[in-house]
Enzyme design. Structure first.
Site, PDB file in Angstrom:
ATOM      1  N   GLY A  15       0.782  -1.230   0.000  1.00 38.41           N
ATOM      2  CA  GLY A  15       0.000   0.000   0.000  1.00 38.41           C
ATOM      3  C   GLY A  15       0.812   1.278   0.000  1.00 38.41           C
ATOM      4  O   GLY A  15       0.337   2.319   0.450  1.00 38.41           O
ATOM      5  N   ASN A  17       1.778   3.176  -2.547  1.00 34.84           N
ATOM      6  CA  ASN A  17       1.178   4.196  -3.409  1.00 34.84           C
ATOM      7  C   ASN A  17      -0.127   4.718  -2.815  1.00 34.84           C
ATOM      8  O   ASN A  17      -0.451   5.895  -2.961  1.00 34.84           O
ATOM      9  CB  ASN A  17       0.957   3.661  -4.831  1.00 34.84           C
ATOM     10  CG  ASN A  17       2.143   3.948  -5.732  1.00 34.84           C
ATOM     11  OD1 ASN A  17       2.595   5.072  -5.837  1.00 34.84           O
ATOM     12  ND2 ASN A  17       2.654   2.915  -6.381  1.00 34.84           N
ATOM     13  N   MET A  93      -2.818  -6.595  -7.973  1.00 40.31           N
ATOM     14  CA  MET A  93      -2.189  -7.606  -8.826  1.00 40.31           C
ATOM     15  C   MET A  93      -3.190  -8.623  -9.374  1.00 40.31           C
ATOM     16  O   MET A  93      -2.933  -9.815  -9.409  1.00 40.31           O
ATOM     17  CB  MET A  93      -1.083  -8.324  -8.042  1.00 40.31           C
ATOM     18  CG  MET A  93      -0.012  -7.388  -7.504  1.00 40.31           C
ATOM     19  SD  MET A  93       0.737  -6.352  -8.779  1.00 40.31           S
ATOM     20  CE  MET A  93       1.635  -7.587  -9.706  1.00 40.31           C
ATOM     21  N   ARG A  94      -4.323  -8.129  -9.809  1.00 39.49           N
ATOM     22  CA  ARG A  94      -5.336  -9.012 -10.369  1.00 39.49           C
ATOM     23  C   ARG A  94      -5.949  -8.317 -11.580  1.00 39.49           C
ATOM     24  O   ARG A  94      -6.309  -7.140 -11.507  1.00 39.49           O
ATOM     25  CB  ARG A  94      -6.411  -9.299  -9.321  1.00 39.49           C
ATOM     26  CG  ARG A  94      -7.505 -10.209  -9.798  1.00 39.49           C
ATOM     27  CD  ARG A  94      -8.364 -10.683  -8.637  1.00 39.49           C
ATOM     28  NE  ARG A  94      -9.576 -11.332  -9.081  1.00 39.49           N
ATOM     29  CZ  ARG A  94      -9.660 -12.570  -9.513  1.00 39.49           C
ATOM     30  NH1 ARG A  94      -8.570 -13.314  -9.587  1.00 39.49           N
ATOM     31  NH2 ARG A  94     -10.805 -13.097  -9.896  1.00 39.49           N
ATOM     32  N   LEU A  96      -8.697  -7.182 -14.046  1.00 38.34           N
ATOM     33  CA  LEU A  96     -10.123  -6.906 -13.906  1.00 38.34           C
ATOM     34  C   LEU A  96     -10.897  -7.543 -15.057  1.00 38.34           C
ATOM     35  O   LEU A  96     -10.389  -7.638 -16.173  1.00 38.34           O
ATOM     36  CB  LEU A  96     -10.358  -5.389 -13.886  1.00 38.34           C
ATOM     37  CG  LEU A  96      -9.718  -4.654 -12.704  1.00 38.34           C
ATOM     38  CD1 LEU A  96      -9.696  -3.155 -12.968  1.00 38.34           C
ATOM     39  CD2 LEU A  96     -10.443  -4.974 -11.413  1.00 38.34           C
ATOM     40  N   ASN A 110      -4.454   3.487 -13.338  1.00 38.07           N
ATOM     41  CA  ASN A 110      -3.449   2.541 -12.840  1.00 38.07           C
ATOM     42  C   ASN A 110      -2.080   3.208 -12.914  1.00 38.07           C
ATOM     43  O   ASN A 110      -1.826   4.013 -13.804  1.00 38.07           O
ATOM     44  CB  ASN A 110      -3.443   1.262 -13.682  1.00 38.07           C
ATOM     45  CG  ASN A 110      -2.462   0.226 -13.159  1.00 38.07           C
ATOM     46  OD1 ASN A 110      -2.379  -0.021 -11.966  1.00 38.07           O
ATOM     47  ND2 ASN A 110      -1.712  -0.382 -14.061  1.00 38.07           N
ATOM     48  N   HIS A 112       1.791   2.185 -13.494  1.00 35.42           N
ATOM     49  CA  HIS A 112       2.554   1.050 -14.028  1.00 35.42           C
ATOM     50  C   HIS A 112       4.041   1.410 -14.021  1.00 35.42           C
ATOM     51  O   HIS A 112       4.411   2.512 -14.434  1.00 35.42           O
ATOM     52  CB  HIS A 112       2.098   0.727 -15.450  1.00 35.42           C
ATOM     53  CG  HIS A 112       2.804  -0.455 -16.036  1.00 35.42           C
ATOM     54  ND1 HIS A 112       2.508  -1.746 -15.668  1.00 35.42           N
ATOM     55  CD2 HIS A 112       3.802  -0.538 -16.945  1.00 35.42           C
ATOM     56  CE1 HIS A 112       3.297  -2.575 -16.334  1.00 35.42           C
ATOM     57  NE2 HIS A 112       4.088  -1.866 -17.118  1.00 35.42           N
ATOM     58  N   SER A 139       4.233   5.174 -15.439  1.00 37.02           N
ATOM     59  CA  SER A 139       3.149   5.776 -16.219  1.00 37.02           C
ATOM     60  C   SER A 139       1.840   5.624 -15.465  1.00 37.02           C
ATOM     61  O   SER A 139       1.558   4.556 -14.920  1.00 37.02           O
ATOM     62  CB  SER A 139       3.001   5.063 -17.579  1.00 37.02           C
ATOM     63  OG  SER A 139       4.229   5.014 -18.276  1.00 37.02           O
ATOM     64  N   ASP A 148      -2.452  -2.804 -19.786  1.00 43.62           N
ATOM     65  CA  ASP A 148      -1.490  -1.692 -19.801  1.00 43.62           C
ATOM     66  C   ASP A 148      -1.468  -0.943 -21.132  1.00 43.62           C
ATOM     67  O   ASP A 148      -0.416  -0.497 -21.588  1.00 43.62           O
ATOM     68  CB  ASP A 148      -0.073  -2.201 -19.459  1.00 43.62           C
ATOM     69  CG  ASP A 148       0.004  -2.795 -18.063  1.00 43.62           C
ATOM     70  OD1 ASP A 148      -0.764  -2.364 -17.188  1.00 43.62           O
ATOM     71  OD2 ASP A 148       0.841  -3.697 -17.856  1.00 43.62           O
ATOM     72  N   GLU A 177       6.958   6.941  -8.574  1.00 40.34           N
ATOM     73  CA  GLU A 177       5.526   6.624  -8.537  1.00 40.34           C
ATOM     74  C   GLU A 177       4.837   7.411  -7.433  1.00 40.34           C
ATOM     75  O   GLU A 177       3.750   7.960  -7.619  1.00 40.34           O
ATOM     76  CB  GLU A 177       5.310   5.126  -8.297  1.00 40.34           C
ATOM     77  CG  GLU A 177       5.678   4.236  -9.459  1.00 40.34           C
ATOM     78  CD  GLU A 177       5.430   2.767  -9.150  1.00 40.34           C
ATOM     79  OE1 GLU A 177       4.433   2.450  -8.467  1.00 40.34           O
ATOM     80  OE2 GLU A 177       6.234   1.922  -9.595  1.00 40.34           O
TER      81      GLU A 177
END
Length: 195
Positions: A15, A17, A93-94, A96, A110, A112, A139, A148, A177
């Site tokens: 967590g 970010n 990490m899943r 959608l 998102n 990345h 990004s 992505d 980030e």
């Protein structure tokens, strides 16, 4: 100022970010968004503990043994219960489901760890080093059905140093980030409000 955009952050791990997004509040009380939910597919994710300490409501459920869309429908119900307007993926990490992406079209961001369109997917720092790239970075992009590949709304770049390995490069990119994501989310939220 207009009412703040209600943001949910989806996480699967530490967590960091999410913390950067929440700290933006302290640095800029007039910001355009507020975090109203932190949700995870990993009930033991460390970031959930952090969110609770910050006073942000949390929701967690393991996706194991569930169809992707069935899990996403549970998540969708919770997001709507909290009147979420915008979703920020932060180490979620899943993948959608297409149903979820369509339901929230244009309202999922998102972060990345590469300079998209370079190095989509996982293991981005190793890929950048193997490719002989001179720069790396991160990004923020709008999530679409293709991994992505949605429109990039912000990027941060750093030079790859001769001594860098995947771990050192990853640590330096993560610092970027934490700076980039709050600014990009702020600008996107303001645009959503027409500010």
């Amino acid at each position: 100022m207009a009412e703040k955009v209600r943001v949910a952050v989806l996480i699967s791990g530490r967590g960091t970010n999410m913390l950067a997004l929440s700290e933006h509040k302290r640095r800029d009380p007039e910001r355009a968004y507020e975090l109203v939910l932190v949700a995870s597919n990993v009930p033991e994710a460390r970031g959930l503990v952090l969110a609770k300490r910050l006073g942000i409501p949390t929701w967690a459920r393991s996706h194991k043994g569930m169809e992707r869309e069935a899990f996403d429908r549970l998540l969708d119900t919770e997001l709507r219960r909290h009147d979420v307007e915008l979703i920020a993926l932060a180490g979620y990490m899943r993948l959608l489901s297409p149903w979820f992406i369509e339901a929230w079209e244009g309202r999922i961001l998102n972060i990345h760890p590469s300079l998209l369109p370079l190095h989509k997917g996982l293991d981005t720092h190793r890929k950048a080093l193997l490719a002989g790239d001179l720069e790396a970075g991160c990004s923020v992009h709008v999530v679409t059905a293709e991994l992505d590949s949605g429109p990039v709304v912000a990027q941060a770049r750093i030079r790859i140093l001769p001594r860098d390995d995947a771990d050192s490069l990853g640590a330096r990119v993560l610092e970027e980030e934490h700076k980039l994501y709050p600014i990009a989310l702020e600008e996107y939220a303001r645009a959503l409000r027409g500010l």
